[in-house]
Enzyme design. Sequence first.
Site, PDB file in Angstrom:
ATOM      1  N   ASP A  49       0.845  -1.198   0.000  1.00 25.38           N
ATOM      2  CA  ASP A  49       0.000   0.000   0.000  1.00 25.38           C
ATOM      3  C   ASP A  49       0.879   1.247   0.000  1.00 25.38           C
ATOM      4  O   ASP A  49       1.723   1.432   0.886  1.00 25.38           O
ATOM      5  CB  ASP A  49      -0.891   0.008   1.249  1.00 25.38           C
ATOM      6  CG  ASP A  49      -1.762   1.252   1.338  1.00 25.38           C
ATOM      7  OD1 ASP A  49      -2.941   1.186   0.980  1.00 25.38           O
ATOM      8  OD2 ASP A  49      -1.243   2.310   1.783  1.00 25.38           O
ATOM      9  N   TYR A  54       2.689  10.189  -0.423  1.00 25.79           N
ATOM     10  CA  TYR A  54       3.839   9.732   0.362  1.00 25.79           C
ATOM     11  C   TYR A  54       5.156  10.086  -0.319  1.00 25.79           C
ATOM     12  O   TYR A  54       6.206  10.044   0.321  1.00 25.79           O
ATOM     13  CB  TYR A  54       3.808   8.217   0.563  1.00 25.79           C
ATOM     14  CG  TYR A  54       2.591   7.662   1.259  1.00 25.79           C
ATOM     15  CD1 TYR A  54       1.682   8.496   1.940  1.00 25.79           C
ATOM     16  CD2 TYR A  54       2.317   6.304   1.235  1.00 25.79           C
ATOM     17  CE1 TYR A  54       0.566   7.973   2.563  1.00 25.79           C
ATOM     18  CE2 TYR A  54       1.202   5.776   1.862  1.00 25.79           C
ATOM     19  CZ  TYR A  54       0.331   6.607   2.519  1.00 25.79           C
ATOM     20  OH  TYR A  54      -0.783   6.082   3.135  1.00 25.79           O
ATOM     21  N   LYS A  83      -3.146   5.827  -4.103  1.00 27.37           N
ATOM     22  CA  LYS A  83      -4.220   6.768  -3.799  1.00 27.37           C
ATOM     23  C   LYS A  83      -4.076   8.030  -4.639  1.00 27.37           C
ATOM     24  O   LYS A  83      -2.957   8.424  -4.995  1.00 27.37           O
ATOM     25  CB  LYS A  83      -4.190   7.132  -2.303  1.00 27.37           C
ATOM     26  CG  LYS A  83      -4.186   5.900  -1.402  1.00 27.37           C
ATOM     27  CD  LYS A  83      -3.971   6.265   0.065  1.00 27.37           C
ATOM     28  CE  LYS A  83      -3.750   5.016   0.898  1.00 27.37           C
ATOM     29  NZ  LYS A  83      -2.386   4.455   0.733  1.00 27.37           N
ATOM     30  N   HIS A 116      -7.634   9.700  -1.530  1.00 23.04           N
ATOM     31  CA  HIS A 116      -6.881   9.768  -0.282  1.00 23.04           C
ATOM     32  C   HIS A 116      -7.621  10.497   0.839  1.00 23.04           C
ATOM     33  O   HIS A 116      -7.634  10.045   1.981  1.00 23.04           O
ATOM     34  CB  HIS A 116      -5.522  10.436  -0.524  1.00 23.04           C
ATOM     35  CG  HIS A 116      -4.475  10.009   0.454  1.00 23.04           C
ATOM     36  ND1 HIS A 116      -3.145   9.938   0.130  1.00 23.04           N
ATOM     37  CD2 HIS A 116      -4.551   9.613   1.754  1.00 23.04           C
ATOM     38  CE1 HIS A 116      -2.451   9.522   1.174  1.00 23.04           C
ATOM     39  NE2 HIS A 116      -3.285   9.321   2.166  1.00 23.04           N
TER      40      HIS A 116
END
Length: 308
Positions: A49, A54, A83, A116
């Site tokens: 994931d 990120y 996401k 997200h």
Amino acid sequence: MTSKILQETTKLSNGVQMPVFGLGVWKSSNKEAAESVQTAIKNGYRMIDTAKQYGNEAGVGYGIQKALVDNHLNRKDLFVTTKIFNGDQGFESTLENFNEQLDALRLSYVDLLLIHWPVEGKYVDTWLALEELYNSGKVRAIGVSNFDEANLADIENLGGLMPHVNQMEFNPLIQEEHLLNKMNGLGVAMEAWSPLGGGEALSNPDIQAIADKHGKSTAQTILRFDYQMGVITIPKSAHEERIIANSEIDDFALSEDEMATIKGLNQEKHTIWHQDFAWHKGSEETGVKDEVSSWPDYDEYLTKKVEY
């Protein structure tokens, strides 16, 4: 011996089989993400994931391709989630930017694509874009993250697809009881981010007592609690011994009394929620820009070649 938990799947509402346990890479650099992904896959993990936000999709993509080669696996053996970046939300923008995410991940499709955060005024249009991506075959399942009951109702009112997954903060301190009941009624699977609950949960004396009884760590005890609650979990670690230990929760079970004890720790207290989050209103209102591609070591892993 690989934990049986890593081989277990749950059937989503569209019939796709999703692993119940995987690796998260939040707050990992591209180097850390690439290394932890390779370590996890080598040790039997089959679900990864990540998220554009990120800043480590490039590292994850490299790690996946390297692990596939090193472990003689095929793409279909893995379940990969990413996401939609909050700054990309909106119908056209989501469609335009998703191909770049696929390129960073070195994939032709992802198994699960999530919104997200529910960015005000945009998440409904973003959901419509996810439906289009799903129908195009670039995504095997679609879902949301950090959506409360009101946000889910907005999607339900569209009359189209319901999310296959909602990824929420879930751990002994925040158990999302009302939301979980709502999701169960809608056929939406719950997936946990921050499944360990941080230091407060990991140092809780009640959890420690239960862990000692089973000869397990508090982390393993919490992850077993999440599992017995029927929640998909993706703990993050950059250390091989911890990656392995996190998955070793198939050789014990919590009793009803032990489950009740941990349930009693619920505070319904989020560590972060979108009303207080910088991206709540989207990039135009906050002035926050998409700087993901300039994060440290992103470009290095975007172009790094996998040795075959």
